[in-house]
Design a protein around this motif. Structure first.
Motif, PDB file in Angstrom:
ATOM      1  N   LEU A   1       0.837  -1.191   0.000  1.00  0.00           N
ATOM      2  CA  LEU A   1       0.000   0.000   0.000  1.00  0.00           C
ATOM      3  C   LEU A   1       0.871   1.239   0.000  1.00  0.00           C
ATOM      4  CD1 LEU A   1      -2.571  -1.098   2.729  1.00  0.00           C
ATOM      5  CD2 LEU A   1      -2.619  -1.527   0.281  1.00  0.00           C
ATOM      6  N   ARG A   2       0.539   2.188  -0.838  1.00  0.00           N
ATOM      7  CA  ARG A   2       1.290   3.438  -0.858  1.00  0.00           C
ATOM      8  C   ARG A   2       0.646   4.434   0.100  1.00  0.00           C
ATOM      9  NH1 ARG A   2       2.611   7.262  -6.074  1.00  0.00           N
ATOM     10  NH2 ARG A   2       3.873   8.718  -4.896  1.00  0.00           N
ATOM     11  N   MET A   3       1.466   5.008   0.982  1.00  0.00           N
ATOM     12  CA  MET A   3       0.991   6.028   1.911  1.00  0.00           C
ATOM     13  C   MET A   3       1.922   7.211   1.743  1.00  0.00           C
ATOM     14  SD  MET A   3      -0.937   3.738   3.755  1.00  0.00           S
ATOM     15  CE  MET A   3      -1.406   4.941   4.949  1.00  0.00           C
ATOM     16  N   GLY A   4       1.591   8.121   0.852  1.00  0.00           N
ATOM     17  CA  GLY A   4       2.468   9.259   0.602  1.00  0.00           C
ATOM     18  C   GLY A   4       3.829   8.779   0.112  1.00  0.00           C
ATOM     19  N   GLU A   5       4.873   9.134   0.847  1.00  0.00           N
ATOM     20  CA  GLU A   5       6.233   8.774   0.414  1.00  0.00           C
ATOM     21  C   GLU A   5       6.651   7.388   0.883  1.00  0.00           C
ATOM     22  OE1 GLU A   5       7.905  12.282   2.361  1.00  0.00           O
ATOM     23  OE2 GLU A   5       8.931  12.647   0.472  1.00  0.00           O
ATOM     24  N   PHE A   6       5.749   6.721   1.608  1.00  0.00           N
ATOM     25  CA  PHE A   6       6.119   5.440   2.185  1.00  0.00           C
ATOM     26  C   PHE A   6       5.287   4.308   1.589  1.00  0.00           C
ATOM     27  CE2 PHE A   6       6.241   8.616   5.836  1.00  0.00           C
ATOM     28  CZ  PHE A   6       7.531   9.018   5.545  1.00  0.00           C
TER      29      PHE A   6
ATOM     30  N   THR B   1       7.539   4.572  -7.527  1.00  0.00           N
ATOM     31  CA  THR B   1       6.954   5.626  -6.696  1.00  0.00           C
ATOM     32  C   THR B   1       8.014   6.507  -6.049  1.00  0.00           C
ATOM     33  OG1 THR B   1       6.980   4.206  -4.729  1.00  0.00           O
ATOM     34  CG2 THR B   1       4.997   4.123  -6.079  1.00  0.00           C
ATOM     35  N   SER B   2       9.301   6.190  -6.252  1.00  0.00           N
ATOM     36  CA  SER B   2      10.398   6.888  -5.555  1.00  0.00           C
ATOM     37  C   SER B   2      10.143   6.925  -4.055  1.00  0.00           C
ATOM     38  CB  SER B   2      10.555   8.328  -6.061  1.00  0.00           C
ATOM     39  OG  SER B   2      10.622   8.361  -7.447  1.00  0.00           O
ATOM     40  N   ALA B   3       9.675   5.827  -3.504  1.00  0.00           N
ATOM     41  CA  ALA B   3       9.350   5.786  -2.076  1.00  0.00           C
ATOM     42  C   ALA B   3      10.605   5.993  -1.238  1.00  0.00           C
ATOM     43  CB  ALA B   3       8.709   4.449  -1.733  1.00  0.00           C
ATOM     44  N   LYS B   4      10.427   6.702  -0.124  1.00  0.00           N
ATOM     45  CA  LYS B   4      11.548   6.974   0.780  1.00  0.00           C
ATOM     46  C   LYS B   4      11.728   5.843   1.796  1.00  0.00           C
ATOM     47  CE  LYS B   4      12.831  11.497   0.188  1.00  0.00           C
ATOM     48  NZ  LYS B   4      11.728  12.127  -0.479  1.00  0.00           N
TER      49      LYS B   4
ATOM     50  N   LEU C   1      17.619  -4.663  -0.097  1.00  0.00           N
ATOM     51  CA  LEU C   1      17.057  -4.231  -1.383  1.00  0.00           C
ATOM     52  C   LEU C   1      16.636  -2.764  -1.317  1.00  0.00           C
ATOM     53  CD1 LEU C   1      15.526  -5.192  -4.104  1.00  0.00           C
ATOM     54  CD2 LEU C   1      13.558  -5.488  -2.614  1.00  0.00           C
ATOM     55  N   SER C   2      15.949  -2.395  -0.214  1.00  0.00           N
ATOM     56  CA  SER C   2      15.484  -1.018  -0.062  1.00  0.00           C
ATOM     57  C   SER C   2      16.684  -0.079   0.011  1.00  0.00           C
ATOM     58  CB  SER C   2      14.665  -0.853   1.225  1.00  0.00           C
ATOM     59  OG  SER C   2      13.602  -1.759   1.245  1.00  0.00           O
ATOM     60  N   ARG C   3      17.696  -0.514   0.760  1.00  0.00           N
ATOM     61  CA  ARG C   3      18.839   0.374   0.976  1.00  0.00           C
ATOM     62  C   ARG C   3      19.509   0.727  -0.340  1.00  0.00           C
ATOM     63  NH1 ARG C   3      21.930  -2.618   4.212  1.00  0.00           N
ATOM     64  NH2 ARG C   3      20.336  -2.399   5.825  1.00  0.00           N
ATOM     65  N   ILE C   4      19.717  -0.269  -1.208  1.00  0.00           N
ATOM     66  CA  ILE C   4      20.382   0.071  -2.473  1.00  0.00           C
ATOM     67  C   ILE C   4      19.468   0.866  -3.390  1.00  0.00           C
ATOM     68  CG2 ILE C   4      22.172  -1.727  -2.494  1.00  0.00           C
ATOM     69  CD1 ILE C   4      20.422  -3.365  -4.329  1.00  0.00           C
ATOM     70  N   MET C   5      18.176   0.898  -3.067  1.00  0.00           N
ATOM     71  CA  MET C   5      17.260   1.741  -3.842  1.00  0.00           C
ATOM     72  C   MET C   5      16.970   3.038  -3.082  1.00  0.00           C
ATOM     73  SD  MET C   5      14.804  -1.055  -5.567  1.00  0.00           S
ATOM     74  CE  MET C   5      14.271   0.074  -6.855  1.00  0.00           C
ATOM     75  N   ASP C   6      17.811   3.345  -2.079  1.00  0.00           N
ATOM     76  CA  ASP C   6      17.742   4.607  -1.350  1.00  0.00           C
ATOM     77  C   ASP C   6      16.440   4.766  -0.553  1.00  0.00           C
ATOM     78  OD1 ASP C   6      18.820   6.964  -0.486  1.00  0.00           O
ATOM     79  OD2 ASP C   6      18.000   8.142  -2.149  1.00  0.00           O
ATOM     80  N   ALA C   7      15.979   3.664   0.001  1.00  0.00           N
ATOM     81  CA  ALA C   7      14.796   3.725   0.867  1.00  0.00           C
ATOM     82  C   ALA C   7      15.151   3.051   2.195  1.00  0.00           C
ATOM     83  CB  ALA C   7      13.616   3.014   0.210  1.00  0.00           C
ATOM     84  N   GLU C   8      14.525   3.526   3.262  1.00  0.00           N
ATOM     85  CA  GLU C   8      14.752   2.907   4.563  1.00  0.00           C
ATOM     86  C   GLU C   8      13.738   1.797   4.800  1.00  0.00           C
ATOM     87  OE1 GLU C   8      15.724   5.278   8.090  1.00  0.00           O
ATOM     88  OE2 GLU C   8      15.083   6.934   6.833  1.00  0.00           O
TER      89      GLU C   8
END
Lengths: 120, 120
Positions: B7-12, B40-43, B69-76
């Motif tokens: 589910l997308r919630m804003g930037e997350f 989505t360029s999610a953070k 996986l998230s880290r290398i895509m610049d997401a926490e």
């Protein structure tokens, strides 16, 4: 799997339905939701059904019951992520969910709710 | 049940794990997440595991993989709703999830992430 988690997101509660519902699980969800709406003074319940490829009359009635329950506790119900086939089935089953709003996804559902809360 | 909804919630992005994971489901979740983070360029990715009473090394490793996986895509990655017994099991399994933040529930997880994004 004996209960479906209810997540609090600010003034809203979010329920994601991923598994086949059976009687006991549906009853537990309704009880839990009533308790959480009361405890958190939630303004709305979002039910995400994007994981469901199909619904039967049991699920349809459960959504109707949750909606009725929320309404008497002064909360709205928004069903999000309904797949086209599910919408067709619900209509064919005669379950048109009066009083339940729908939105394409959680984010749009929350936008809708925030706009309504702001307008009050 | 062939995929877990994201589910997308804003930037997350929010993932609620309710069912027993098996290989195919975990692989699909990782693929779907990679695609959604990119689209989505999610953070950040929030993984809610409040419905899990127990975990095994498979789930532990899956969370570690998603985090990497998230880290290398610049997401926490923030794991929320971990039950005490689950925390104990993970530590006993030697899966201390380095680089993964945790929060008591989704709401606190989102507060944590918003504070971090604001501080950047």
């Amino acid at each position: 799997m004996d209960r479906i988690p209810i997540l609090r997101m600010g003034e809203f509660l979010l329920v994601t339905i991923q598994v086949d519902m059976h009687d006991q699980l549906a009853m537990t969800l309704q009880d839990d939701l009533a308790e959480r709406i009361s405890a958190t003074s939630a303004k709305a319940v979002l039910i995400d059904i994007s994981a469901l490829d199909m619904v039967d009359s049991f699920i349809g009635r459960m959504i109707g019951t949750i909606s009725g329950l929320s309404r008497i506790m002064d909360a709205e119900t928004v069903v999000v992520g309904m797949q086209p086939a599910v919408a067709i089935t619900l209509v064919e089953l005669g379950l048109e969910l009066p009083g339940v709003s729908t939105a394409l996804n959680v984010e749009r559902g929350m936008q809708l709710l925030r706009a309504r809360v702001a307008a009050q």
